[in-house]
Write an enzyme that holds these catalytic residues in place. Structure first.
Site, PDB file in Angstrom:
ATOM      1  N   CYS A   4      -1.807 -22.335   3.864  1.00  0.00           N
ATOM      2  CA  CYS A   4      -3.039 -21.685   3.389  1.00  0.00           C
ATOM      3  C   CYS A   4      -3.511 -20.623   4.398  1.00  0.00           C
ATOM      4  O   CYS A   4      -3.748 -20.918   5.575  1.00  0.00           O
ATOM      5  CB  CYS A   4      -4.122 -22.742   3.199  1.00  0.00           C
ATOM      6  N   CYS A  34      -7.869 -23.748  -3.901  1.00  0.00           N
ATOM      7  CA  CYS A  34      -7.899 -22.505  -3.132  1.00  0.00           C
ATOM      8  C   CYS A  34      -7.735 -21.326  -4.097  1.00  0.00           C
ATOM      9  O   CYS A  34      -7.084 -21.443  -5.132  1.00  0.00           O
ATOM     10  CB  CYS A  34      -6.783 -22.499  -2.094  1.00  0.00           C
ATOM     11  N   HIS A  88      -3.356 -26.388  -0.119  1.00  0.00           N
ATOM     12  CA  HIS A  88      -1.919 -26.081  -0.149  1.00  0.00           C
ATOM     13  C   HIS A  88      -1.430 -25.735   1.250  1.00  0.00           C
ATOM     14  O   HIS A  88      -2.149 -25.095   2.028  1.00  0.00           O
ATOM     15  CB  HIS A  88      -1.619 -24.936  -1.122  1.00  0.00           C
ATOM     16  N   ARG A 117      -1.024 -18.333  -5.901  1.00  0.00           N
ATOM     17  CA  ARG A 117       0.189 -19.124  -6.152  1.00  0.00           C
ATOM     18  C   ARG A 117      -0.091 -20.574  -6.533  1.00  0.00           C
ATOM     19  O   ARG A 117       0.838 -21.348  -6.746  1.00  0.00           O
ATOM     20  CB  ARG A 117       1.092 -19.088  -4.903  1.00  0.00           C
ATOM     21  N   ASP A 127      -5.942 -18.900  -3.695  1.00  0.00           N
ATOM     22  CA  ASP A 127      -4.573 -18.382  -3.588  1.00  0.00           C
ATOM     23  C   ASP A 127      -3.914 -18.271  -4.967  1.00  0.00           C
ATOM     24  O   ASP A 127      -3.900 -19.235  -5.742  1.00  0.00           O
ATOM     25  CB  ASP A 127      -3.755 -19.335  -2.690  1.00  0.00           C
TER      26      ASP A 127
END
Ligand code: CO
Length: 215
Positions: free
Chosen positions: A101, A42, A98, A46, A44
């Site tokens: 999400c 992803c 994750h 993090r 993302d």
């Protein structure tokens, strides 16, 4: 100082630090890459592939998009996949989702998200297949996390459905496909699914390469 300038300064410090412990580091890095892994994760911020796996530059070939999707009309993903499988000959492909999400969570609501609607449609389709199991969850957070897991597994199946992966399986019984999910709360990767060239998929998705040499 503008905030972005910090990145350039940090980069200089990082490069100097690398050289101080290994003077030939960048000479080696400037040669060819030979990663064993291809990571589809992803976007993302993090969940950075190298950081969460404690690997170094050169070890993982990476593609990231919203909610780690493998869409069979996505020329971007397919181009990266083809390069990873045919040129780099990676041994493992990891689809990593994750929990929590935002992309997956957005697919569970009925708001119109503009252009993103077209992308999230793929996740809504995963929900439709597994609706009974997901709707058993008591709240939106747990529903999202259940869909995160089903989504990862579905994307691994989507990889198996590509002629790129099937051709490689046919030719050299590689790569192995993995579905993992990362927990933002504890930093741990969980192993959800692993399939290889022996995987029995629905016949309709299987390509017959016996009469042709090319993908
Ligand atoms: Co995400």
């Amino acid at each position: 100082m503008e905030i972005y300038e910090k990145l350039l300064l940090e980069n200089k410090a990082w490069a100097a630090d690398k050289l101080s412990t290994d003077p030939k580091y960048f000479i080696r890095q400037s040669g060819e890459q030979h990663p064993d892994y291809f990571w589809i994760g992803c976007s993302d911020s993090r969940v950075p592939a190298n950081e969460v796996t404690n690997t170094s530059p050169g070890e993982i070939f990476v593609h990231r998009n919203v909610a780690n999707l493998v869409v069979h009309t996505d020329l971007n993903l397919l181009s990266v996949l083809q390069f990873a499988v045919e040129v780099l000959q990676v041994k493992h492909i990891i689809v990593c989702g994750h929990y929590g999400c935002g992309g997956v969570k957005s697919a569970l609501d009925q708001f119109s998200h503009g252009l993103l609607n077209k992308w999230l449609r793929n996740i809504k389709d995963v929900y439709r297949i597994h609706r009974d199991e997901i709707d058993k969850q008591p709240n939106l957070e747990l529903k999202t996390n259940k869909l995160v897991e089903f989504n990862v597994m579905e994307q691994v199946m989507n990889l198996a459905k590509t002629s790129i992966v099937q051709y490689a399986w046919n030719k050299k019984q590689s790569p192995v496909l993995h579905g993992w999910v990362y927990h933002l709360d504890d930093g741990i990767l969980r192993d959800l699914i692993k399939i290889d060239h022996t995987y029995q998929m629905d016949e309709i998705y299987k390509f017959d390469f016996s009469k042709q040499e090319e993908i």
